[in-house]
Write an enzyme that holds these catalytic residues in place. Structure first.
Site, PDB file in Angstrom:
ATOM      1  N   CYS A  70      20.585  58.182  40.648  1.00 22.82           N
ATOM      2  CA  CYS A  70      19.294  57.511  40.513  1.00 22.82           C
ATOM      3  C   CYS A  70      18.412  58.276  39.533  1.00 22.82           C
ATOM      4  CB  CYS A  70      18.628  57.420  41.879  1.00 22.82           C
ATOM      5  SG  CYS A  70      16.985  56.670  41.828  1.00 22.82           S
ATOM      6  N   CYS A  73      15.221  59.847  41.682  1.00 20.90           N
ATOM      7  CA  CYS A  73      15.324  60.951  42.655  1.00 20.90           C
ATOM      8  C   CYS A  73      16.578  61.800  42.511  1.00 20.90           C
ATOM      9  CB  CYS A  73      15.232  60.403  44.073  1.00 20.90           C
ATOM     10  SG  CYS A  73      16.682  59.427  44.573  1.00 20.90           S
ATOM     11  N   CYS A 119      18.039  52.126  45.545  1.00 23.55           N
ATOM     12  CA  CYS A 119      18.417  53.471  45.956  1.00 23.55           C
ATOM     13  C   CYS A 119      17.964  53.654  47.404  1.00 23.55           C
ATOM     14  CB  CYS A 119      17.757  54.504  45.048  1.00 23.55           C
ATOM     15  SG  CYS A 119      18.017  56.203  45.582  1.00 23.55           S
ATOM     16  N   CYS A 122      15.027  56.631  47.516  1.00 17.45           N
ATOM     17  CA  CYS A 122      13.656  56.479  46.996  1.00 17.45           C
ATOM     18  C   CYS A 122      13.223  55.040  46.808  1.00 17.45           C
ATOM     19  CB  CYS A 122      13.501  57.257  45.696  1.00 17.45           C
ATOM     20  SG  CYS A 122      14.366  56.490  44.300  1.00 17.45           S
ATOM     21  N   CYS A 142      25.977  45.099  39.733  1.00 19.30           N
ATOM     22  CA  CYS A 142      25.494  44.964  38.358  1.00 19.30           C
ATOM     23  C   CYS A 142      24.190  45.759  38.251  1.00 19.30           C
ATOM     24  CB  CYS A 142      25.294  43.486  38.052  1.00 19.30           C
ATOM     25  SG  CYS A 142      24.984  43.126  36.330  1.00 19.30           S
TER      26      CYS A 142
END
Length: 157
Positions: A70, A73, A119, A122, A142
């Site tokens: 991510c 984070c 995510c 976060c 995707c």
């Protein structure tokens, strides 16, 4: 006619999708903190649920072994071992690196029902998952490349 559209009105549907027990430590920042930490494009995609233009984001052509994390984070999200060429213009994966790495949310934007992927650490918007992917899962995660970082060599199974 209401019965046909009732799925759009079910306020508990999203809760049902997110009913996993999770002890993950959450990353929470103010909108201003996210704006300072991210580029304008990263902020738009991850915090405002935007979408980068197809074939323009990073990692579309990335072929090296490694781990995608991510951008907000740093939580590991996908392994290159699960990446495949979908032809859609966005990096695509058939599974996350761990079942609890991502969270599913109902997305009813654009007059359709899709499954948004965020995510789990976060709550950053990453993209969507579709049921037209390859084996073994049959799923296509995707993802917006702008929402990801890449660490070569790490976690390549």
């Amino acid at each position: 006619m209401l019965t046909f559209w009732a799925f759009l009105l079910d306020p508990f549907e999203e809760l049902a999708m997110d009913n996993k027990t999770d002890t993950r430590v959450r990353v929470v920042k103010s909108d201003e903190e996210w704006r300072r930490r991210l580029t304008p494009q990263q902020y738009y995609v991850t915090r405002k649920h935007g979408t980068e233009q197809a074939f323009t984001g990073p990692f579309q052509q990335e072929k090296r072994a490694g781990t995608y994390a991510c951008v907000c984070c740093g939580a590991p999200l996908f392994s290159s071992a699960a990446k495949f060429e979908s032809g859609t213009g966005w990096p695509s994966f058939f599974a996350p690196i761990a079942a609890d790495a991502v969270a599913e949310h109902v997305d009813r934007s654009w007059f359709m029902r899709r499954t948004e992927i965020r995510c789990a650490t976060c709550d950053a918007h990453l993209g969507h998952v579709f049921s037209d992917g390859p084996r073994p899962s049959g799923l296509r995660y995707c993802m917006n490349g702008t929402a990801l970082t890449f660490a070569p060599g790490a976690g390549a199974d």
